[in-house]
Motif scaffolding. Sequence first.
Motif, PDB file in Angstrom:
ATOM      1  N   CYS A  55       0.833  -1.228   0.193  1.00  0.00           N
ATOM      2  CA  CYS A  55       0.122  -0.044   0.084  1.00  0.00           C
ATOM      3  C   CYS A  55       0.914   1.005  -0.206  1.00  0.00           C
ATOM      4  O   CYS A  55       0.845   2.039   0.864  1.00  0.00           O
ATOM      5  CB  CYS A  55      -0.849  -0.184   1.177  1.00  0.00           C
ATOM      6  SG  CYS A  55      -0.287  -0.584   2.825  1.00  0.00           S
ATOM      7  N   PRO A  56       1.846   1.363  -1.003  1.00  0.00           N
ATOM      8  CA  PRO A  56       2.734   2.605  -0.900  1.00  0.00           C
ATOM      9  C   PRO A  56       1.714   3.560  -1.324  1.00  0.00           C
ATOM     10  O   PRO A  56       2.128   4.750  -0.652  1.00  0.00           O
ATOM     11  CB  PRO A  56       3.610   2.052  -2.116  1.00  0.00           C
ATOM     12  CG  PRO A  56       3.221   1.113  -3.000  1.00  0.00           C
ATOM     13  CD  PRO A  56       2.256   0.264  -1.956  1.00  0.00           C
ATOM     14  N   LEU A  57       0.793   3.543  -2.104  1.00  0.00           N
ATOM     15  CA  LEU A  57      -0.094   4.843  -2.221  1.00  0.00           C
ATOM     16  C   LEU A  57      -0.811   5.211  -0.970  1.00  0.00           C
ATOM     17  O   LEU A  57      -0.691   6.529  -0.686  1.00  0.00           O
ATOM     18  CB  LEU A  57      -1.219   4.382  -3.601  1.00  0.00           C
ATOM     19  CG  LEU A  57      -2.115   5.210  -3.955  1.00  0.00           C
ATOM     20  CD1 LEU A  57      -1.587   6.696  -4.404  1.00  0.00           C
ATOM     21  CD2 LEU A  57      -3.125   4.716  -5.003  1.00  0.00           C
ATOM     22  N   GLU A  58      -1.331   4.502  -0.501  1.00  0.00           N
ATOM     23  CA  GLU A  58      -2.113   4.752   0.829  1.00  0.00           C
ATOM     24  C   GLU A  58      -1.142   5.441   1.655  1.00  0.00           C
ATOM     25  O   GLU A  58      -1.680   6.400   2.530  1.00  0.00           O
ATOM     26  CB  GLU A  58      -2.934   3.702   1.500  1.00  0.00           C
ATOM     27  CG  GLU A  58      -4.027   3.004   0.528  1.00  0.00           C
ATOM     28  CD  GLU A  58      -3.576   2.070  -0.683  1.00  0.00           C
ATOM     29  OE1 GLU A  58      -2.414   1.937  -0.803  1.00  0.00           O
ATOM     30  OE2 GLU A  58      -4.712   1.313  -1.006  1.00  0.00           O
ATOM     31  N   ALA A  59      -0.003   4.781   2.089  1.00  0.00           N
ATOM     32  CA  ALA A  59       0.936   5.376   3.012  1.00  0.00           C
ATOM     33  C   ALA A  59       1.477   6.658   2.495  1.00  0.00           C
ATOM     34  O   ALA A  59       1.436   7.549   3.632  1.00  0.00           O
ATOM     35  CB  ALA A  59       2.214   4.423   2.782  1.00  0.00           C
ATOM     36  N   VAL A 101       5.268  10.208  -5.341  1.00  0.00           N
ATOM     37  CA  VAL A 101       4.889   8.795  -5.505  1.00  0.00           C
ATOM     38  C   VAL A 101       3.511   8.436  -5.611  1.00  0.00           C
ATOM     39  O   VAL A 101       2.996   7.704  -6.209  1.00  0.00           O
ATOM     40  CB  VAL A 101       5.277   8.123  -3.939  1.00  0.00           C
ATOM     41  CG1 VAL A 101       5.083   6.870  -3.620  1.00  0.00           C
ATOM     42  CG2 VAL A 101       6.672   8.256  -3.581  1.00  0.00           C
ATOM     43  N   THR A 102       2.406   9.305  -4.837  1.00  0.00           N
ATOM     44  CA  THR A 102       1.203   9.247  -5.053  1.00  0.00           C
ATOM     45  C   THR A 102       0.717   9.208  -6.503  1.00  0.00           C
ATOM     46  O   THR A 102       0.155   8.471  -7.072  1.00  0.00           O
ATOM     47  CB  THR A 102       0.464  10.327  -4.197  1.00  0.00           C
ATOM     48  OG1 THR A 102       0.780  10.251  -2.907  1.00  0.00           O
ATOM     49  CG2 THR A 102      -1.100  10.172  -4.578  1.00  0.00           C
ATOM     50  N   ALA A 103       1.222  10.441  -7.168  1.00  0.00           N
ATOM     51  CA  ALA A 103       0.668  10.820  -8.450  1.00  0.00           C
ATOM     52  C   ALA A 103       1.237   9.711  -9.539  1.00  0.00           C
ATOM     53  O   ALA A 103       0.496   9.061 -10.434  1.00  0.00           O
ATOM     54  CB  ALA A 103       1.630  12.143  -9.194  1.00  0.00           C
ATOM     55  N   ARG A 104       2.426   9.024  -9.409  1.00  0.00           N
ATOM     56  CA  ARG A 104       3.165   7.963 -10.180  1.00  0.00           C
ATOM     57  C   ARG A 104       2.040   6.765  -9.857  1.00  0.00           C
ATOM     58  O   ARG A 104       1.650   6.088 -10.728  1.00  0.00           O
ATOM     59  CB  ARG A 104       4.514   7.613  -9.743  1.00  0.00           C
ATOM     60  CG  ARG A 104       5.076   6.799 -10.577  1.00  0.00           C
ATOM     61  CD  ARG A 104       6.453   6.368 -10.028  1.00  0.00           C
ATOM     62  NE  ARG A 104       7.566   7.128  -9.800  1.00  0.00           N
ATOM     63  CZ  ARG A 104       8.413   7.315  -9.056  1.00  0.00           C
ATOM     64  NH1 ARG A 104       8.359   6.183  -8.008  1.00  0.00           N
ATOM     65  NH2 ARG A 104       9.250   8.163  -8.582  1.00  0.00           N
ATOM     66  N   ALA A 105       1.783   6.462  -8.666  1.00  0.00           N
ATOM     67  CA  ALA A 105       0.784   5.389  -8.662  1.00  0.00           C
ATOM     68  C   ALA A 105      -0.669   5.409  -9.169  1.00  0.00           C
ATOM     69  O   ALA A 105      -0.975   4.689  -9.847  1.00  0.00           O
ATOM     70  CB  ALA A 105       0.805   4.972  -6.971  1.00  0.00           C
ATOM     71  N   LEU A 122      -5.555   2.961  -7.470  1.00  0.00           N
ATOM     72  CA  LEU A 122      -6.539   3.990  -6.619  1.00  0.00           C
ATOM     73  C   LEU A 122      -6.530   3.669  -5.388  1.00  0.00           C
ATOM     74  O   LEU A 122      -6.472   2.398  -4.911  1.00  0.00           O
ATOM     75  CB  LEU A 122      -7.897   3.983  -7.339  1.00  0.00           C
ATOM     76  CG  LEU A 122      -8.120   4.634  -8.978  1.00  0.00           C
ATOM     77  CD1 LEU A 122      -9.560   4.464  -9.175  1.00  0.00           C
ATOM     78  CD2 LEU A 122      -7.842   5.880  -8.505  1.00  0.00           C
ATOM     79  N   PRO A 123      -6.671   4.802  -4.375  1.00  0.00           N
ATOM     80  CA  PRO A 123      -6.678   4.278  -3.074  1.00  0.00           C
ATOM     81  C   PRO A 123      -7.982   4.072  -2.421  1.00  0.00           C
ATOM     82  O   PRO A 123      -8.572   4.646  -1.495  1.00  0.00           O
ATOM     83  CB  PRO A 123      -6.018   5.885  -2.389  1.00  0.00           C
ATOM     84  CG  PRO A 123      -6.721   6.690  -3.406  1.00  0.00           C
ATOM     85  CD  PRO A 123      -6.895   6.291  -4.606  1.00  0.00           C
ATOM     86  N   TRP A 124      -8.659   3.056  -2.822  1.00  0.00           N
ATOM     87  CA  TRP A 124      -9.851   2.480  -2.612  1.00  0.00           C
ATOM     88  C   TRP A 124      -9.718   2.203  -1.041  1.00  0.00           C
ATOM     89  O   TRP A 124      -8.884   1.364  -0.544  1.00  0.00           O
ATOM     90  CB  TRP A 124     -10.593   1.476  -3.345  1.00  0.00           C
ATOM     91  CG  TRP A 124     -10.745   1.737  -4.714  1.00  0.00           C
ATOM     92  CD1 TRP A 124     -10.370   1.017  -5.801  1.00  0.00           C
ATOM     93  CD2 TRP A 124     -11.564   2.913  -5.191  1.00  0.00           C
ATOM     94  NE1 TRP A 124     -10.982   1.611  -6.774  1.00  0.00           N
ATOM     95  CE2 TRP A 124     -11.599   2.771  -6.491  1.00  0.00           C
ATOM     96  CE3 TRP A 124     -12.019   3.938  -4.479  1.00  0.00           C
ATOM     97  CZ2 TRP A 124     -12.209   3.846  -7.118  1.00  0.00           C
ATOM     98  CZ3 TRP A 124     -12.681   4.879  -5.269  1.00  0.00           C
ATOM     99  CH2 TRP A 124     -12.702   4.717  -6.634  1.00  0.00           C
ATOM    100  N   ALA A 125     -10.551   2.659  -0.104  1.00  0.00           N
ATOM    101  CA  ALA A 125     -10.462   2.572   1.196  1.00  0.00           C
ATOM    102  C   ALA A 125     -11.318   1.095   1.876  1.00  0.00           C
ATOM    103  O   ALA A 125     -11.606   0.305   0.878  1.00  0.00           O
ATOM    104  CB  ALA A 125     -10.864   3.685   2.011  1.00  0.00           C
ATOM    105  N   LEU A 126     -12.007   1.487   2.988  1.00  0.00           N
ATOM    106  CA  LEU A 126     -12.884   0.339   3.591  1.00  0.00           C
ATOM    107  C   LEU A 126     -14.096  -0.005   2.559  1.00  0.00           C
ATOM    108  O   LEU A 126     -14.479   1.091   1.775  1.00  0.00           O
ATOM    109  CB  LEU A 126     -13.654   0.920   4.525  1.00  0.00           C
ATOM    110  CG  LEU A 126     -12.431   1.543   5.538  1.00  0.00           C
ATOM    111  CD1 LEU A 126     -13.410   2.425   6.710  1.00  0.00           C
ATOM    112  CD2 LEU A 126     -11.850   0.508   6.239  1.00  0.00           C
ATOM    113  N   PRO A 127     -14.469  -1.405   2.396  1.00  0.00           N
ATOM    114  CA  PRO A 127     -15.382  -1.612   1.290  1.00  0.00           C
ATOM    115  C   PRO A 127     -16.822  -0.825   1.656  1.00  0.00           C
ATOM    116  O   PRO A 127     -16.988  -0.484   2.681  1.00  0.00           O
ATOM    117  CB  PRO A 127     -15.566  -3.066   1.561  1.00  0.00           C
ATOM    118  CG  PRO A 127     -14.937  -3.374   2.880  1.00  0.00           C
ATOM    119  CD  PRO A 127     -14.094  -2.261   3.114  1.00  0.00           C
TER     120      PRO A 127
END
Length: 388
Positions: free
Chosen positions: A312-316, A372-376, A382-387
Amino acid sequence: MGFQNEKEYLVYKQSVSDFLWKEVDPLVPQMEETNHIPKDVLFPKFREKGLFGLIIPEEYGGMGLNTVQYLPILAELSKVSGAIRALIHVHLTSARAIVVFGREEQKKELLPKIATGELSVAFAITEANSGTGLDCKTTAVRKGDDFILNGEKHLITNADFTKLFMVACYTGPRDLGRKAMSAILVDLDTPGFTNDPMPHIMGCKGLGHGILIFKDCVVPAMNIVGEEGQGLEVFLGELEASRVFVAASSLGTAERALELSLDYAKKRVTFGKPIASRESIRSLLADMAMDIYGLKLMLEDVARKIDEGKPCPLEASIAKTHGLEMVCRVTDKAMLVHGGRSYLQSWPIERLFREARLNVLEEGTPSIQRMVTARALLSGQLPWALPW
Ligand SMILES: Cc1cc2nc3c(=O)[nH]c(=O)nc-3n(C[C@H](O)[C@H](O)[C@H](O)COP(=O)(O)OP(=O)(O)OC[C@H]3O[C@@H](n4cnc5c(N)ncnc54)[C@H](O)[C@@H]3O)c2cc1C
């Protein structure tokens, strides 16, 4: 030591919190004034409480906390003292790299000592004359069973007491890029290794930093963490979790700033009314709470993903960036709520304001996080969170 159930963990968490407020908080003014952490007093107590081994697995003598359990303790440390939080954070982030990437014999030899604080490890990536990562100038050239290490690092936290340093270096030709980078453990007693103290820092007073110089240091090849050529993976892997740990620190500082602001707003009376009755102050308090709540939800999501072993590099990176920017906004607003008193060194808001600014620089600036965020995002994540 481990926890049989959630209740046992909650009892432990409360005991750490009680310890921090009763035994560490009273020492903070002295640490601020003297720029010194009384390690002789505190380290035996940290050892007793298990703080040096919070996220080290039980089989290696640690407390075995997962990320969901560790983050609230980190946030509590941050509420009490940014310096102690950073000291424990660096110690455990480096230990975590050995847990995740180390060879079994390395883990068996080092982790039990790290878990008690008998040994501490610091990570050494940043260089004064190059950029972070592939621009690294430090090299280690293979010679038989050893590497010959040359280079310099600076701004290395805990260098004032650490004996072992995890150093980022090139062990192969630079044109191989990341495949030529390694992480190698270097003992302070290695001939040719010097460690000079750096000037005092703006906040987190008492935390020590060093300039490390390696001149033809002979380092055993078995000191490589993981495999040769896996260095960038070790540091990036370490930094991914570490960004979440820094975000939890931002959360703790911001929560403390809000608690103090709520208390102050109710007590401070102007023109016959508490300032908490004024729209402008209420608006500041509401903004602070909205910012904090957002980060808390992000941390719940990303901590769960780390514990489930999901990359989860994007979310981190998003959590780290949101955390560092929100803690700066929240401490700015806390100063406005406190008025002129917030600028006095005897008021905790002044200290929290300075401590918050370290989160901006720790382990990647906001520009790097956004990169890092833009690259991902552009590669389709996409940073999809809790369902939903
Ligand atoms: C108190 C403290 C403790 C620290 N502890 C440690 C530690 O224990 N170990 C360790 O290794 N490091 C440590 N650091 C270093 C920290 O991680 C770095 O300072 C941080 O990552 C920024 O790197 P830099 O200082 O080299 O800044 P620079 O790389 O010089 O960056 C300066 C500015 O230029 C921007 N920039 C740089 N390169 C690029 C690029 N290619 N593209 C776009 N923008 C760019 C940056 O975002 C930043 O805004 C610590 C720093 C502090 C302040």
